[in-house]
Design a protein around this motif. Structure first.
Motif, PDB file in Angstrom:
ATOM      1  N   UNK A   1      -2.499 -17.444  -1.288  1.00  0.00           N
ATOM      2  CA  UNK A   1      -1.281 -16.528  -1.282  1.00  0.00           C
ATOM      3  C   UNK A   1      -1.307 -16.518   0.220  1.00  0.00           C
ATOM      4  N   UNK A   2      -2.180 -16.490   1.198  1.00  0.00           N
ATOM      5  CA  UNK A   2      -2.298 -16.351   2.574  1.00  0.00           C
ATOM      6  C   UNK A   2      -1.722 -17.727   3.070  1.00  0.00           C
TER       7      UNK A   2
ATOM      8  N   UNK B   1       2.517 -19.980   6.361  1.00  0.00           N
ATOM      9  CA  UNK B   1       3.445 -21.149   6.534  1.00  0.00           C
ATOM     10  C   UNK B   1       4.746 -20.535   7.010  1.00  0.00           C
ATOM     11  N   UNK B   2       5.240 -19.840   6.055  1.00  0.00           N
ATOM     12  CA  UNK B   2       6.615 -19.008   6.070  1.00  0.00           C
ATOM     13  C   UNK B   2       6.851 -18.517   7.263  1.00  0.00           C
ATOM     14  N   UNK B   3       5.808 -17.679   7.938  1.00  0.00           N
ATOM     15  CA  UNK B   3       5.796 -16.787   9.081  1.00  0.00           C
ATOM     16  C   UNK B   3       5.662 -17.873  10.211  1.00  0.00           C
ATOM     17  N   UNK B   4       5.156 -19.136  10.279  1.00  0.00           N
ATOM     18  CA  UNK B   4       5.119 -19.864  11.302  1.00  0.00           C
ATOM     19  C   UNK B   4       6.345 -20.537  11.470  1.00  0.00           C
ATOM     20  N   UNK B   5       7.136 -20.727  10.380  1.00  0.00           N
ATOM     21  CA  UNK B   5       8.321 -21.308  10.579  1.00  0.00           C
ATOM     22  C   UNK B   5       9.252 -20.360  11.157  1.00  0.00           C
TER      23      UNK B   5
ATOM     24  N   UNK C   1      -4.378 -15.669  10.059  1.00  0.00           N
ATOM     25  CA  UNK C   1      -2.986 -15.239   9.729  1.00  0.00           C
ATOM     26  C   UNK C   1      -1.977 -16.172  10.499  1.00  0.00           C
ATOM     27  N   UNK C   2      -2.721 -16.591  11.829  1.00  0.00           N
ATOM     28  CA  UNK C   2      -1.786 -17.237  12.808  1.00  0.00           C
ATOM     29  C   UNK C   2      -2.154 -18.729  13.122  1.00  0.00           C
ATOM     30  N   UNK C   3      -2.727 -19.270  12.037  1.00  0.00           N
ATOM     31  CA  UNK C   3      -3.177 -20.694  12.353  1.00  0.00           C
ATOM     32  C   UNK C   3      -2.066 -21.625  12.192  1.00  0.00           C
ATOM     33  N   UNK C   4      -0.944 -21.406  11.501  1.00  0.00           N
ATOM     34  CA  UNK C   4       0.149 -22.122  11.507  1.00  0.00           C
ATOM     35  C   UNK C   4       1.151 -22.029  12.515  1.00  0.00           C
TER      36      UNK C   4
ATOM     37  N   UNK D   1       2.435 -22.850  21.549  1.00  0.00           N
ATOM     38  CA  UNK D   1       3.364 -22.432  22.441  1.00  0.00           C
ATOM     39  C   UNK D   1       3.958 -21.067  21.995  1.00  0.00           C
ATOM     40  N   UNK D   2       3.798 -20.789  20.927  1.00  0.00           N
ATOM     41  CA  UNK D   2       4.532 -19.489  20.315  1.00  0.00           C
ATOM     42  C   UNK D   2       3.476 -18.192  20.083  1.00  0.00           C
ATOM     43  N   UNK D   3       2.564 -18.340  20.373  1.00  0.00           N
ATOM     44  CA  UNK D   3       1.463 -17.053  20.343  1.00  0.00           C
ATOM     45  C   UNK D   3       0.521 -17.075  21.383  1.00  0.00           C
TER      46      UNK D   3
END
Length: 291
Positions: A35-36, A41-45, A77-80, A84-86
């Motif tokens: 689920x995560x 993945x959607x959060x990264x996009x 949570x933020x691995x995807x 440059x964006x985090x």
């Protein structure tokens, strides 16, 4: 899986003792990880789109007792995200340079710019949490009119909360989306995690004797956390109380809340090409293909 974010969001006054510390949604570890993976993945996009849009910044504040799982949550949570964006900042004991400025300065200069997710591991709330449990630390700030701990009264904390609320309101009014997560860990689970650090050689480096000293002040910390959350959970900067005894479920909840909230900003779109470039796309493609 649909997460009801309102279940975790603090609107009005709340009692931390009434919030659960454990959640698994009836799912096993492998399913929670699946689920995560889909949510992040959607959060990264979405973050890629926000980066191109370049009008909003996101500030994520993570608070919780020692061993609550802040570091691993950030990692998973933020691995995807595109690197440059985090940006991640972890705030420790203030340095001499930081103490030569007001207490919000070091947090202000670490704020994310537009298009960026900024994650603060421990935050400006340390200044109404640790310092409230240990008011003697305030004397290190060398405030002009403060001579002794006896002067640090309710009026002092009222003013500091007012300053924090004004700080966050200013950020929100200038394009920063604020999310504040309190990882609600039980005292029993903290004991288990501290013992794990002591019993596993590869985890020994994480242990500090100071963790045990602060653990003895657990009830004081809970009172301070509850007061801070109740005073500062606002529409523009809400607090979410996340069950933290199950790390995998906690990550799913945080990622899902972020995704739901960010997708509501339908104006976050990739910018369109200017008309001249749009009109010449086929020409540019042909030019490259003919090389």
């Amino acid at each position: 899986m649909k997460i009801d974010s309102s279940k975790y969001r603090v609107d009005g006054q709340t009692d931390l003792q009434q919030h659960p510390t454990y959640e698994d949604f009836g799912l096993d570890k492998e399913t929670l990880e699946d689920v995560l993976e889909r949510v992040r993945s959607r959060l990264g996009k979405l973050q890629d789109t926000m980066y191109a849009h370049d009008k909003y910044a996101v500030l994520i504040c993570l608070q919780g007792m020692d061993t609550a799982g802040k570091d691993s949550l950030i990692r998973e949570v933020f691995k995807d995200f595109n690197s440059r964006g985090v940006e991640v900042h972890s705030f420790k004991v203030p340095t001499d340079l930081e103490l030569d400025h007001d207490y919000l300065w070091r947090h202000y200069i670490a704020l994310p710019r537009r298009g960026i997710f900024g994650i603060h591991n421990r935050t400006h709330y340390e200044n109404v949490l640790v310092t409230r449990v240990h008011p003697e630390y305030i004397l290190n700030e060398r405030l002009p009119k403060l001579k002794s701990v006896d002067q640090i009264d309710d009026a002092f904390w009222d003013k500091r909360f007012e300053q924090i609320n004004n700080f966050e309101k200013h950020l929100a009014e200038n394009g920063t989306l604020i999310f504040k997560f309190y990882l609600n860990l039980s005292k029993d689970e903290q004991k288990h995690r501290l013992l794990r650090r002591l019993n596993k050689k590869e985890k020994n480096w994480k242990f500090s004797s100071g963790d045990l000293k602060e653990r003895k002040l657990w009830d004081q910390y809970m009172e301070c956390y509850q007061d801070a959350i109740n005073r500062t959970s606002k529409e523009h900067a809400p607090w979410y109380v996340i069950p933290a005894d199950n790390k995998r479920a906690a990550r799913v909840v945080v990622a899902s809340i972020l995704l739901e909230a960010m997708e509501a900003y339908t104006n976050i779109q990739e910018p369109e090409l200017d008309p001249d470039t749009q009109a010449k796309l086929k020409q540019y493609i042909q030019e490259l293909n003919n090389e």
